[in-house]
Design a protein around this motif. Structure first.
Motif, PDB file in Angstrom:
ATOM      1  N   VAL A  87      63.490   0.972  30.683  1.00 26.57           N
ATOM      2  CA  VAL A  87      63.477   0.404  29.338  1.00 26.57           C
ATOM      3  C   VAL A  87      63.234   1.502  28.297  1.00 26.57           C
ATOM      4  O   VAL A  87      63.954   1.614  27.301  1.00 26.57           O
ATOM      5  CB  VAL A  87      62.398  -0.701  29.224  1.00 26.57           C
ATOM      6  N   ALA A  88      62.252   2.359  28.567  1.00 21.73           N
ATOM      7  CA  ALA A  88      61.901   3.405  27.601  1.00 21.73           C
ATOM      8  C   ALA A  88      63.072   4.348  27.357  1.00 21.73           C
ATOM      9  O   ALA A  88      63.429   4.621  26.202  1.00 21.73           O
ATOM     10  CB  ALA A  88      60.684   4.181  28.110  1.00 21.73           C
ATOM     11  N   VAL A  89      63.699   4.826  28.430  1.00 21.74           N
ATOM     12  CA  VAL A  89      64.768   5.796  28.221  1.00 21.74           C
ATOM     13  C   VAL A  89      66.031   5.125  27.676  1.00 21.74           C
ATOM     14  O   VAL A  89      66.796   5.749  26.940  1.00 21.74           O
ATOM     15  CB  VAL A  89      65.089   6.601  29.513  1.00 21.74           C
ATOM     16  N   SER A  90      66.232   3.833  28.000  1.00 22.94           N
ATOM     17  CA  SER A  90      67.392   3.128  27.441  1.00 22.94           C
ATOM     18  C   SER A  90      67.257   2.998  25.932  1.00 22.94           C
ATOM     19  O   SER A  90      68.218   3.210  25.180  1.00 22.94           O
ATOM     20  CB  SER A  90      67.531   1.733  28.059  1.00 22.94           C
ATOM     21  N   ILE A  91      66.056   2.638  25.498  1.00 21.69           N
ATOM     22  CA  ILE A  91      65.829   2.509  24.057  1.00 21.69           C
ATOM     23  C   ILE A  91      66.104   3.845  23.374  1.00 21.69           C
ATOM     24  O   ILE A  91      66.801   3.927  22.364  1.00 21.69           O
ATOM     25  CB  ILE A  91      64.385   2.046  23.771  1.00 21.69           C
ATOM     26  N   LEU A  92      65.575   4.900  23.967  1.00 23.12           N
ATOM     27  CA  LEU A  92      65.758   6.224  23.380  1.00 23.12           C
ATOM     28  C   LEU A  92      67.241   6.612  23.368  1.00 23.12           C
ATOM     29  O   LEU A  92      67.760   7.168  22.398  1.00 23.12           O
ATOM     30  CB  LEU A  92      64.949   7.242  24.189  1.00 23.12           C
ATOM     31  N   PHE A  93      67.921   6.282  24.451  1.00 29.32           N
ATOM     32  CA  PHE A  93      69.331   6.672  24.570  1.00 29.32           C
ATOM     33  C   PHE A  93      70.203   5.926  23.564  1.00 29.32           C
ATOM     34  O   PHE A  93      71.071   6.502  22.930  1.00 29.32           O
ATOM     35  CB  PHE A  93      69.822   6.401  25.997  1.00 29.32           C
ATOM     36  N   PHE A  94      69.928   4.629  23.431  1.00 29.65           N
ATOM     37  CA  PHE A  94      70.769   3.804  22.549  1.00 29.65           C
ATOM     38  C   PHE A  94      70.103   3.563  21.194  1.00 29.65           C
ATOM     39  O   PHE A  94      70.258   2.499  20.610  1.00 29.65           O
ATOM     40  CB  PHE A  94      71.095   2.473  23.229  1.00 29.65           C
ATOM     41  N   LEU A  95      69.377   4.569  20.701  1.00 31.17           N
ATOM     42  CA  LEU A  95      68.648   4.401  19.441  1.00 31.17           C
ATOM     43  C   LEU A  95      69.566   4.044  18.278  1.00 31.17           C
ATOM     44  O   LEU A  95      69.167   3.341  17.359  1.00 31.17           O
ATOM     45  CB  LEU A  95      67.892   5.688  19.099  1.00 31.17           C
ATOM     46  N   ASP A  96      70.814   4.499  18.316  1.00 29.08           N
ATOM     47  CA  ASP A  96      71.694   4.201  17.183  1.00 29.08           C
ATOM     48  C   ASP A  96      72.062   2.722  17.137  1.00 29.08           C
ATOM     49  O   ASP A  96      72.471   2.203  16.112  1.00 29.08           O
ATOM     50  CB  ASP A  96      72.945   5.097  17.204  1.00 29.08           C
TER      51      ASP A  96
END
Lengths: 227, 325
Positions: free
Chosen positions: A157-166
């Motif tokens: 969840v954490a890295v997905s949020i960071l990855f798809f921040l746009d």
């Protein structure tokens, strides 16, 4: 476990590589975008990172071996760096075989013009930068819990949020906030690097974030002394 | 070797270790005895530098474990509760990993590993995967690991759990033999174990040390702890009356008819338990009475309280103190 992750990742990455090939048959497409421009590939990368990092500390905490490890005459920083290096090397081992896709592509498509190696190289550069940063995040999450499942889900969840921040940006008001989120979003960086455009800002961003989370992991491990 | 000064370890909800101070000398074998939840494991973790005390200081070999943690750890061999190991590794792999981790130089590593495998009886399983080993072997492997860097201090948390009686005897002998060269601290809830191995026992309850001494002395410290059992054939009331008059006798209790099987002859055989002042031996006087009255006497023995009695008395009463206070 390690082999399962590796095999599964290569299957998914291979499928993701074939898809744009078939879709864009006869069209012109950047060679780097074949692999590094595909969202499926990145979801597989994020999942692989979550799976690689989930046992790092959670499993040791659960079985009690952490106690053995941390009472050996080594510092907490050494333990954390050792685990980080191990996970990072394994991540490289998992992702490097994808280079075979490009070599195979060249072999089966002799009519194709000479491969442009630059976008491929920059593609791997951003992949490993993101990997080194997200592995540090995953390791940190793993150090917070004794459940591997919680660690894997939390990391993903954490890295997905960071990855798809746009994408997240769309839900937040304010031009400045939106600009900042776009700047930090990995999807933007990936698109640039997959075209062979190297920007130093993401490099600094990922490396500093990696250092920060390695440090945070050391603190999370030390926290046992204060609780 | 160990010096603990007013150490308290507080967890979010409770004090696991409450203002403990003690010293352990080089070469001693010391046992911490207590019911489950008495704070033994927390104390072992504090000694092994895994946890830091909330208050107070711990010194190992003169080194403050908080300030010189690594130097202290080099002197410590620690066997945590349940002997945690990596199940996917082989015995040899594990020992070699731990030896590397503990900074044993490459040249000496093989030699130390061989020594440990022989010492702990692991020669036959050196190629086996740890996950497939029995509990006893795991315990011995963890012990081998804790000894591999030749520590000066051995900290063992429940080292006998999961072992069969033969293995317990073997490990006991091993610890006894090691005790000549090392200082050993072990936590246990088994009284027999503490009695068999330790030169000094600390009894813990609710995070405090409620008693400390050698197992024998500890048993001897209990008030009214000496009792004499006598089997005499005579009119019960009269016998009891006479015995009560012996100086040093505090209580006389009839503990039933004579021991079975031997009861032929007089129907007057009775068994008496005499509580007496510690330090007085009333047996000659009892014999004198029996001889003077012409009552046959066929048993006259001194009963010494076992560590178990001390343990139950101390931990049970301290428990009551805690709840009322």
């Amino acid at each position: 476990m390690a082999y399962v992750i590796m095999a599964a990742f290569l299957v998914v990455a291979g499928l993701s590589f074939c898809r744009p090939l078939v879709q864009h048959l006869g069209e012109r497409i950047g060679i780097g975008e074949l692999l590094f421009g595909a969202p499926y590939f990145w979801v597989a990368v994020l999942a692989a990172i979550a799976l690689i990092t989930m046992p790092l500390f959670a499993e040791e905490r659960r079985t009690g071996t952490l106690e053995m490890l941390l009472t050996a005459p080594v510092t907490d920083l050494q333990v954390v760096l050792g685990k980080y290096a191990g996970a990072l090397i394994f991540f490289l081992l998992v992702t490097t075989p994808t280079a075979a896709y490009f070599i195979l592509l060249k072999a089966v498509a002799p009519g194709m013009a000479a491969l442009d190696w630059m976008p491929i190289f920059t593609g791997y550069l951003i992949l490993w930068l993101i990997g080194s940063c997200f592995i540090a995040i995953g390791m940190f999450v793993s150090a917070l819990t004794r459940s591997q499942v919680v660690a894997a889900v939390g990391c993903f969840v954490a890295v997905s949020i960071l990855f798809f921040l746009d994408t997240v940006r769309l839900f937040l008001p304010g031009a400045a906030v939106q600009a900042a989120l776009t700047y930090m979003s990995s999807t933007q960086h990936v698109q640039d690097f997959a075209r062979g455009v190297v920007d130093t800002r993401p490099i600094v961003f990922y490396l500093s974030l990696a250092v920060f989370f390695v440090f945070a992991t050391v603190k999370a491990i030390e926290a046992r002394q204060w609780k | 070797m160990i010096k603990v000064e007013h150490v308290t370890k507080r967890f979010a909800s409770a004090k696991a270790v409450d203002d403990i101070s003690f010293e352990v000398l080089r070469g001693e074998i010391v046992g911490f005895l207590g019911p489950n939840g008495a704070g033994k494991t927390t104390l072992m973790r504090l000694l092994a530098t895994y946890l830091a005390p909330t208050q107070g200081r711990v010194f190992i070999d003169g080194l403050d474990v908080f300030l010189h943690s690594l130097d202290a750890r080099r002197r410590i061999g620690y066997l945590p509760e349940n002997a945690p190991l990596y199940p996917e590794m082989r015995v040899d792999e594990y020992l070699s990993f731990r030896a590397k981790l503990k900074g044993i130089p490459r040249r000496k590593r093989r030699e130390r590993m061989e020594e440990m495998k022989v010492l702990c009886g692991l020669k036959d399983v050196e190629r086996r995967i740890i996950g497939q080993l029995s509990k006893g072997f795991c315990q011995r492997l963890a012990l081998a690991d804790s000894l591999i860097h030749s520590p000066e201090l051995l900290i063992l948390d429940e080292p006998m759990i999961g072992l069969d009686p033969n293995q317990i005897r073997a490990v006991r002998e091993l610890i006894g033999a090691l005790g000549r060269r090392f200082t050993v601290v072990l936590a246990t809830h088994s009284l027999a174990e503490a009695e068999a191995i330790c030169q000094r026992v600390f009894i813990m309850n609710h995070g405090r040390i409620v008693a400390s001494d050698s197992p024998e002395h500890l048993a001897g410290q209990l008030q009214g702890n000496v009792s004499v059992v006598a089997e005499i054939a005579g009119p019960p009331e009269e016998v009891a009356e006479r015995l009560r008059c012996v100086s040093g006798v505090l209580t006389v209790r009839l503990v039933g008819p004579a021991t079975s099987g031997l009861g032929r002859g007089s129907a007057l055989w009775r068994r008496y338990q005499l509580g007496c002042h510690p330090g007085t031996d009333i047996r000659p006087a009892v014999f004198g009475i029996a001889a003077a009255q012409g009552w046959p006497l066929r048993e006259l023995s001194l009963e010494v309280f076992e560590l178990e009695d001390v343990f139950i008395k101390l931990t049970a009463s301290a428990g009551r103190g805690q709840t009322s206070g």
